[in-house]
Design an enzyme around this catalytic site. Sequence first.
Site, short mmCIF file in Angstrom:
data_model
loop_
_atom_site.label_atom_id
_atom_site.label_comp_id
_atom_site.label_asym_id
_atom_site.label_seq_id
_atom_site.Cartn_x
_atom_site.Cartn_y
_atom_site.Cartn_z
N HIS A 291 0.79 -1.23 0.00
CA HIS A 291 0.00 0.00 0.00
C HIS A 291 0.82 1.27 0.00
CE1 HIS A 291 0.98 -0.11 4.27
NE2 HIS A 291 0.68 1.18 4.31
C1 UD1 Z 1 -1.96 5.82 5.46
C2 UD1 Z 1 -0.66 6.34 6.03
C3 UD1 Z 1 0.40 5.25 6.01
C4 UD1 Z 1 -0.09 3.99 6.68
C5 UD1 Z 1 -1.42 3.57 6.10
C6 UD1 Z 1 -1.98 2.42 6.88
C7 UD1 Z 1 -0.25 8.73 5.60
C8 UD1 Z 1 0.51 9.71 4.79
N1 UD1 Z 1 -0.14 7.44 5.22
O1 UD1 Z 1 -1.73 5.49 4.11
O2 UD1 Z 1 1.55 5.72 6.70
O3 UD1 Z 1 0.85 2.98 6.47
O4 UD1 Z 1 -2.36 4.67 6.20
O5 UD1 Z 1 -2.90 1.69 6.14
O6 UD1 Z 1 -0.91 9.08 6.54
N2 UD1 Z 1 -9.21 4.90 1.21
C9 UD1 Z 1 -10.45 4.32 1.15
N3 UD1 Z 1 -11.07 4.02 2.33
C10 UD1 Z 1 -10.54 4.29 3.54
C11 UD1 Z 1 -9.28 4.90 3.59
C12 UD1 Z 1 -8.62 5.19 2.42
O7 UD1 Z 1 -10.99 4.06 0.08
O8 UD1 Z 1 -11.17 3.98 4.56
C13 UD1 Z 1 -8.50 5.16 -0.06
C14 UD1 Z 1 -8.73 6.57 -0.61
O9 UD1 Z 1 -8.78 6.46 -2.00
C15 UD1 Z 1 -7.46 7.29 -0.21
C16 UD1 Z 1 -6.41 6.19 -0.26
O10 UD1 Z 1 -7.10 5.02 0.16
O11 UD1 Z 1 -7.15 8.36 -1.06
C17 UD1 Z 1 -5.22 6.44 0.65
O12 UD1 Z 1 -5.65 6.67 2.00
P1 UD1 Z 1 -4.76 7.58 2.98
O13 UD1 Z 1 -5.31 7.52 4.34
O14 UD1 Z 1 -4.54 8.91 2.39
O15 UD1 Z 1 -3.34 6.90 2.93
P2 UD1 Z 1 -2.94 5.36 3.12
O16 UD1 Z 1 -2.34 4.88 1.84
O17 UD1 Z 1 -4.07 4.62 3.70
N1 UDP Z 2 -3.86 -5.42 8.62
C1 UDP Z 2 -5.14 -5.92 8.76
N2 UDP Z 2 -5.82 -6.26 7.61
C2 UDP Z 2 -5.29 -6.12 6.37
C3 UDP Z 2 -3.98 -5.60 6.26
C4 UDP Z 2 -3.29 -5.24 7.41
O1 UDP Z 2 -5.65 -6.08 9.86
O2 UDP Z 2 -5.99 -6.44 5.38
C5 UDP Z 2 -3.13 -5.06 9.85
C6 UDP Z 2 -1.79 -5.72 9.99
O3 UDP Z 2 -1.90 -7.00 10.55
C7 UDP Z 2 -1.03 -4.74 10.86
C8 UDP Z 2 -1.58 -3.40 10.43
O4 UDP Z 2 -2.84 -3.68 9.80
O5 UDP Z 2 -1.35 -4.93 12.23
C9 UDP Z 2 -0.63 -2.78 9.46
O6 UDP Z 2 -1.25 -1.73 8.83
P1 UDP Z 2 -0.81 -1.20 7.40
O7 UDP Z 2 -0.06 -2.24 6.66
O8 UDP Z 2 -2.02 -0.65 6.78
O9 UDP Z 2 0.13 0.03 7.77
P2 UDP Z 2 1.66 0.18 8.24
O10 UDP Z 2 1.93 -0.76 9.35
O11 UDP Z 2 2.52 -0.06 7.04
O12 UDP Z 2 1.74 1.61 8.64
#
Ligand code: UD1
Ligand code: UDP
Length: 379
Positions: free
Chosen positions: A209
Site C-alpha cells: 500500500h
Molecule cells: C496511510 C498512512 C500510512 C499507513 C497507512 C496504513 C499517511 C501519509 N499514510 O496510508 O503511513 O501505512 O495509512 O494503512 O498518513 N481509502 C479508502 N477508504 C478508507 C481509507 C482510504 O478508500 O477507509 C483510499 C482513498 O482512496 C485514499 C487512499 O485510500 O485516497 C489512501 O488513503 P490515505 O489515508 O490517504 O493513505 P494510506 O495509503 O491509507
Molecule cells: N492489517 C489488517 N488487515 C489487512 C492488512 C493489514 O488487519 O488487510 C493489519 C496488519 O496485521 C497490521 C496493520 O494492519 O497490524 C498494518 O497496517 P498497514 O499495513 O495498513 O500500515 P503500516 O503498518 O505499514 O503503517
Amino acid sequence: MRVLSIVGARPQFIKLGPVLRAFEAYGRGGDAIHNTTLHTGQHYDDEMSAIFFEELELPPPDVNLGVGSGPHGRQTARMLTGIEEVLVTAPPDVAVIYGDTNSTVAGALAAAKLGVPVAHVEAGVRSFNRRMPEELNRVVADRISDLLLAPTATAMDHLAREGLAARAVLTGDVMYDSVLVNSGLAERRSRAAARLDPAPGSYGLVTLHRAENTDDGSRLRALVSSLEAVAEKLLPLHWPLHPRTRAALGRHLPGWTPGPRLRLTAPVGYLDMLMLIKRSRIVLTDSGGVQKEAFFLGVPCVTLRPETEWVETVQAGWNRLVEADPAAVLEAASAFLAGAGAAADSSAGELFGGGRAAERVTAELVRFCRSGSRRRSVA
Ligand code: UD1
Ligand code: UDP
C-alpha cells in the site's frame, strides 16, 4: 490524568488496543486515567476502521472528525482544524499520538501549538528516505513532541543522534504486545480459513500500500509481475487489497485479471490477518506492521522496498529487502521457501519489549504528567 489519544488509520487502532488495556489495568490501582479517543476519520471504510474497534473491543471513538481522504495538505489541514477545536474545548494533560501517518503529525502540531504536551508512541523510527510522507511525519512529530516513547534500541539511537535523547524512553513496541494478546484470540475467532480457504502452510500472503509502490505505474506493474511470478512458480498467494492499491490497480493496470493462484480479497480484520500471517509460508509486503508481525509469528518476509525501518528483522535473517524485479523477488522467496532463512528465534519479541511496552508507555505517561508536564521549548 486526562489523555487525548489521537488516531485515524488502521495500524493506529491496533496500537491503541494494548495502551487502553494498560490504562485500565493502571486504573484498577485506584488512580484512573481518563482517556478520550479522537479518530480523525483518515480511514473510514468499515473494513479499514470499525472492524478494528469491534474486534479489539475498543470503546468507540469519543470524537470522529470525519476528514476522509484527500491530498496531504487538505487532509492534514482538516485534521488540524478539528483537533484544535477539541483541544481548546477540553484540554487534556497530554495528547498521545501514534506512528507516522498524517493523523500523527496533525495531532502533534495542533497540540504543540496550543502548549498541550505531546507524547509520541513509536518515536524514533526512521527509514532515512525523505520521499516517504511517513518519514516527514515522523521527523516533524518527534521534533515537536515532549515525550518520545521508542519501540526499539535502534529508534533510541536515532533520537540520540538527532539530539532528542533527553526526551526519549525505551518502552518496546505495543504492536508486539498486541500480537501476544490477540494471536490466541485469532486462533479461536478468526474465520479466515473458512472464508478464504487457505490450507495452513500452503500459501503466501501479500500486502502492498505504500505510495511509492502504488502511485508509480511502472513500479506497480513490476511488483504485480513479481507477485504473478511467485504465484505461478512457487505457491498460491492471498492478497487482501488496501483501497489505495485497488484504486491504483484500476488506474495503472486497467482490465488486468490476476491468475487463479494470485487471490485478491478485500482488506481483512486484524484477527483474520494474524491467522493468515501465522499460517502462511512466506509474507511479501511493504507494510511496516506486517513485517514485524511476520517476524513475531516466525514467518519469513520479503519486503518490497529498498529500505526498512525495522532493521532488527533483517539482522535476524528473517526479512529480506528486495527491489521491484520479478527475478529478485522470485530468488528471495525461493531461498526462504527452501529453508535458507534463520531458525525461529524465541527471543525475537525481546527486541521489541517482550510484551510489556503498553505498561511502560502508561508508566511513562503518568510519570511525565506528575512531573508537571510543562511544555519544553521546542527548538
Ligand atoms: C496511510 C498512512 C500510512 C499507513 C497507512 C496504513 C499517511 C501519509 N499514510 O496510508 O503511513 O501505512 O495509512 O494503512 O498518513 N481509502 C479508502 N477508504 C478508507 C481509507 C482510504 O478508500 O477507509 C483510499 C482513498 O482512496 C485514499 C487512499 O485510500 O485516497 C489512501 O488513503 P490515505 O489515508 O490517504 O493513505 P494510506 O495509503 O491509507
Ligand atoms: N492489517 C489488517 N488487515 C489487512 C492488512 C493489514 O488487519 O488487510 C493489519 C496488519 O496485521 C497490521 C496493520 O494492519 O497490524 C498494518 O497496517 P498497514 O499495513 O495498513 O500500515 P503500516 O503498518 O505499514 O503503517
